[in-house]
Scaffold this motif. Structure first.
Motif, PDB file in Angstrom:
ATOM      1  N   ARG A  27      27.792  25.096  45.545  1.00 37.46           N
ATOM      2  CA  ARG A  27      29.327  25.417  45.713  1.00 37.46           C
ATOM      3  C   ARG A  27      29.546  26.670  45.565  1.00 37.46           C
ATOM      4  NH1 ARG A  27      32.345  25.686  49.880  1.00 37.46           N
ATOM      5  NH2 ARG A  27      34.568  25.071  49.856  1.00 37.46           N
ATOM      6  N   GLY A  28      29.687  26.620  43.740  1.00 40.73           N
ATOM      7  CA  GLY A  28      29.870  28.005  43.652  1.00 40.73           C
ATOM      8  C   GLY A  28      29.030  29.284  44.202  1.00 40.73           C
ATOM      9  N   LYS A  29      28.075  29.079  44.193  1.00 43.63           N
ATOM     10  CA  LYS A  29      27.784  30.169  45.126  1.00 43.63           C
ATOM     11  C   LYS A  29      27.675  30.397  46.825  1.00 43.63           C
ATOM     12  CE  LYS A  29      23.229  29.809  41.905  1.00 43.63           C
ATOM     13  NZ  LYS A  29      21.686  29.421  41.858  1.00 43.63           N
ATOM     14  N   GLN A  30      27.724  29.609  46.574  1.00 44.39           N
ATOM     15  CA  GLN A  30      28.998  29.362  48.695  1.00 44.39           C
ATOM     16  C   GLN A  30      29.603  30.181  48.462  1.00 44.39           C
ATOM     17  OE1 GLN A  30      28.816  25.962  49.765  1.00 44.39           O
ATOM     18  NE2 GLN A  30      26.824  25.806  50.582  1.00 44.39           N
ATOM     19  N   ILE A  31      30.862  30.728  47.666  1.00 46.97           N
ATOM     20  CA  ILE A  31      31.374  30.954  47.831  1.00 46.97           C
ATOM     21  C   ILE A  31      32.234  32.207  47.178  1.00 46.97           C
ATOM     22  CG2 ILE A  31      34.420  30.592  46.496  1.00 46.97           C
ATOM     23  CD1 ILE A  31      34.302  27.886  46.605  1.00 46.97           C
ATOM     24  N   SER A  32      31.062  32.413  46.392  1.00 46.98           N
ATOM     25  CA  SER A  32      30.387  33.874  45.945  1.00 46.98           C
ATOM     26  C   SER A  32      30.171  34.952  46.775  1.00 46.98           C
ATOM     27  CB  SER A  32      30.074  33.767  43.978  1.00 46.98           C
ATOM     28  OG  SER A  32      28.911  33.811  44.677  1.00 46.98           O
ATOM     29  N   ILE A  74      32.010  41.300  41.877  1.00 48.21           N
ATOM     30  CA  ILE A  74      32.971  40.578  42.806  1.00 48.21           C
ATOM     31  C   ILE A  74      33.705  39.405  42.374  1.00 48.21           C
ATOM     32  CG2 ILE A  74      34.122  38.890  45.178  1.00 48.21           C
ATOM     33  CD1 ILE A  74      33.758  42.520  45.477  1.00 48.21           C
ATOM     34  N   VAL A  75      32.772  38.231  41.666  1.00 48.71           N
ATOM     35  CA  VAL A  75      32.819  37.297  41.112  1.00 48.71           C
ATOM     36  C   VAL A  75      31.964  37.471  39.926  1.00 48.71           C
ATOM     37  CG1 VAL A  75      32.146  34.431  41.612  1.00 48.71           C
ATOM     38  CG2 VAL A  75      33.271  35.983  43.348  1.00 48.71           C
ATOM     39  N   GLU A  76      32.677  36.222  38.637  1.00 48.90           N
ATOM     40  CA  GLU A  76      32.134  36.065  37.442  1.00 48.90           C
ATOM     41  C   GLU A  76      31.299  35.047  37.309  1.00 48.90           C
ATOM     42  OE1 GLU A  76      31.679  36.926  34.005  1.00 48.90           O
ATOM     43  OE2 GLU A  76      32.999  38.087  35.115  1.00 48.90           O
ATOM     44  N   GLN A  77      29.737  35.039  37.161  1.00 47.71           N
ATOM     45  CA  GLN A  77      29.174  34.396  36.749  1.00 47.71           C
ATOM     46  C   GLN A  77      29.602  33.083  36.983  1.00 47.71           C
ATOM     47  OE1 GLN A  77      26.144  37.284  35.366  1.00 47.71           O
ATOM     48  NE2 GLN A  77      24.726  35.309  36.463  1.00 47.71           N
ATOM     49  N   TRP A  78      29.978  32.779  35.275  1.00 46.58           N
ATOM     50  CA  TRP A  78      30.604  31.786  33.904  1.00 46.58           C
ATOM     51  C   TRP A  78      31.635  31.449  35.206  1.00 46.58           C
ATOM     52  CZ3 TRP A  78      27.872  30.786  30.426  1.00 46.58           C
ATOM     53  CH2 TRP A  78      27.343  31.813  29.936  1.00 46.58           C
ATOM     54  N   ASP A  79      32.476  31.693  36.608  1.00 45.70           N
ATOM     55  CA  ASP A  79      33.379  31.013  37.296  1.00 45.70           C
ATOM     56  C   ASP A  79      31.712  30.041  37.505  1.00 45.70           C
ATOM     57  OD1 ASP A  79      35.526  31.927  36.074  1.00 45.70           O
ATOM     58  OD2 ASP A  79      35.557  33.958  37.972  1.00 45.70           O
ATOM     59  N   LEU A  80      31.010  29.685  38.036  1.00 44.70           N
ATOM     60  CA  LEU A  80      30.249  29.247  38.674  1.00 44.70           C
ATOM     61  C   LEU A  80      30.238  27.248  38.097  1.00 44.70           C
ATOM     62  CD1 LEU A  80      27.177  31.413  39.885  1.00 44.70           C
ATOM     63  CD2 LEU A  80      29.463  31.035  41.018  1.00 44.70           C
ATOM     64  N   GLY A  81      29.769  26.415  38.945  1.00 49.66           N
ATOM     65  CA  GLY A  81      29.895  24.892  38.696  1.00 49.66           C
ATOM     66  C   GLY A  81      29.343  24.903  37.486  1.00 49.66           C
ATOM     67  N   LYS A 116      32.827  35.606  49.814  1.00 47.22           N
ATOM     68  CA  LYS A 116      33.929  36.632  49.075  1.00 47.22           C
ATOM     69  C   LYS A 116      33.635  38.071  49.024  1.00 47.22           C
ATOM     70  CE  LYS A 116      36.727  34.358  45.736  1.00 47.22           C
ATOM     71  NZ  LYS A 116      36.830  33.843  44.152  1.00 47.22           N
ATOM     72  N   PHE A 117      31.515  38.217  48.865  1.00 48.14           N
ATOM     73  CA  PHE A 117      31.243  39.499  48.522  1.00 48.14           C
ATOM     74  C   PHE A 117      30.716  39.795  49.744  1.00 48.14           C
ATOM     75  CE2 PHE A 117      26.952  41.713  48.706  1.00 48.14           C
ATOM     76  CZ  PHE A 117      27.644  42.835  47.808  1.00 48.14           C
ATOM     77  N   ARG A 118      30.489  39.105  50.863  1.00 52.87           N
ATOM     78  CA  ARG A 118      30.546  39.552  52.101  1.00 52.87           C
ATOM     79  C   ARG A 118      31.640  40.292  53.331  1.00 52.87           C
ATOM     80  NH1 ARG A 118      26.928  34.743  52.651  1.00 52.87           N
ATOM     81  NH2 ARG A 118      28.140  33.877  53.974  1.00 52.87           N
ATOM     82  N   ARG A 119      33.009  39.283  52.913  1.00 52.69           N
ATOM     83  CA  ARG A 119      34.425  39.333  53.565  1.00 52.69           C
ATOM     84  C   ARG A 119      34.917  40.510  52.680  1.00 52.69           C
ATOM     85  NH1 ARG A 119      37.371  39.805  56.988  1.00 52.69           N
ATOM     86  NH2 ARG A 119      39.082  40.367  57.261  1.00 52.69           N
ATOM     87  N   LYS A 120      34.435  41.205  51.166  1.00 58.72           N
ATOM     88  CA  LYS A 120      34.597  42.691  50.275  1.00 58.72           C
ATOM     89  C   LYS A 120      33.635  43.652  51.360  1.00 58.72           C
ATOM     90  CE  LYS A 120      37.268  42.534  47.332  1.00 58.72           C
ATOM     91  NZ  LYS A 120      38.315  43.072  46.880  1.00 58.72           N
ATOM     92  N   GLU A 121      32.991  43.292  51.284  1.00 62.65           N
ATOM     93  CA  GLU A 121      32.171  44.057  52.508  1.00 62.65           C
ATOM     94  C   GLU A 121      32.623  44.420  53.654  1.00 62.65           C
ATOM     95  OE1 GLU A 121      26.933  44.538  51.804  1.00 62.65           O
ATOM     96  OE2 GLU A 121      27.637  42.905  52.686  1.00 62.65           O
ATOM     97  N   ALA A 122      32.671  43.809  54.360  1.00 63.85           N
ATOM     98  CA  ALA A 122      32.941  44.038  55.279  1.00 63.85           C
ATOM     99  C   ALA A 122      34.410  44.212  55.947  1.00 63.85           C
ATOM    100  CB  ALA A 122      32.957  42.711  56.727  1.00 63.85           C
ATOM    101  N   THR A 123      35.027  44.617  54.658  1.00 63.94           N
ATOM    102  CA  THR A 123      36.258  44.707  55.334  1.00 63.94           C
ATOM    103  C   THR A 123      36.348  46.474  54.568  1.00 63.94           C
ATOM    104  OG1 THR A 123      37.225  43.938  53.155  1.00 63.94           O
ATOM    105  CG2 THR A 123      37.825  43.455  54.400  1.00 63.94           C
ATOM    106  N   LEU A 138      33.487  52.500  47.563  1.00 62.26           N
ATOM    107  CA  LEU A 138      33.435  51.286  47.627  1.00 62.26           C
ATOM    108  C   LEU A 138      33.074  49.890  47.190  1.00 62.26           C
ATOM    109  CD1 LEU A 138      37.770  51.915  47.424  1.00 62.26           C
ATOM    110  CD2 LEU A 138      36.076  52.114  45.887  1.00 62.26           C
ATOM    111  N   LEU A 139      32.279  50.350  48.176  1.00 63.31           N
ATOM    112  CA  LEU A 139      31.169  49.113  47.976  1.00 63.31           C
ATOM    113  C   LEU A 139      30.550  48.265  47.193  1.00 63.31           C
ATOM    114  CD1 LEU A 139      29.753  50.031  52.013  1.00 63.31           C
ATOM    115  CD2 LEU A 139      30.508  48.345  51.521  1.00 63.31           C
ATOM    116  N   PRO A 140      30.262  46.984  47.168  1.00 64.72           N
ATOM    117  CA  PRO A 140      29.980  46.294  46.099  1.00 64.72           C
ATOM    118  C   PRO A 140      28.529  46.687  45.821  1.00 64.72           C
ATOM    119  CG  PRO A 140      30.938  44.904  47.729  1.00 64.72           C
ATOM    120  CD  PRO A 140      30.897  46.288  48.051  1.00 64.72           C
ATOM    121  N   ILE A 141      27.977  46.533  44.721  1.00 68.44           N
ATOM    122  CA  ILE A 141      26.133  46.601  45.433  1.00 68.44           C
ATOM    123  C   ILE A 141      25.500  45.430  44.900  1.00 68.44           C
ATOM    124  CG2 ILE A 141      24.056  47.282  43.578  1.00 68.44           C
ATOM    125  CD1 ILE A 141      26.319  49.997  43.296  1.00 68.44           C
ATOM    126  N   ARG A 142      26.647  44.685  43.724  1.00 63.63           N
ATOM    127  CA  ARG A 142      25.644  42.969  43.748  1.00 63.63           C
ATOM    128  C   ARG A 142      27.412  42.476  44.017  1.00 63.63           C
ATOM    129  NH1 ARG A 142      24.285  45.804  39.381  1.00 63.63           N
ATOM    130  NH2 ARG A 142      22.312  47.145  39.074  1.00 63.63           N
TER     131      ARG A 142
END
Length: 82
Positions: A21-26, A53-60, A29-36, A45-49
């Protein structure tokens, strides 16, 4: 699949079983930020990884760890089932 077993005794370190679930959310968010950034033309400003965008420690969970080889223990038999 009744007799299939895992090859490596590894399990998650924290309370959850998977980080799906955490990976799906991250990724979302990555795809949305990239598209905008592409739509607005801010290519520098395009993110590479995704971790930009999301901290690894915020996953499940906190990742996986090796549990050791204990073939006679009940918890080990349950862990090795798929």
């Amino acid at each position: 699949m009744g007799k299939s077993k895992k090859k490596t005794p590894a399990c998650t370190w924290c309370c959850c079983k998977s980080q799906k679930r955490g990976k799906q959310i991250s990724h979302r968010k990555f795809r949305r930020k990239e598209a905008t950034y592409i739509i607005t033309g801010k290519y520098e400003l395009l993110p590479i990884r995704q971790w930009e965008i999301v901290e690894q420690w915020d996953l499940g969970g906190d990742g996986k760890h090796y549990c050791g080889h204990y073939p006679d223990e009940e918890w080990y038999i349950k862990l090795m089932r798929k």
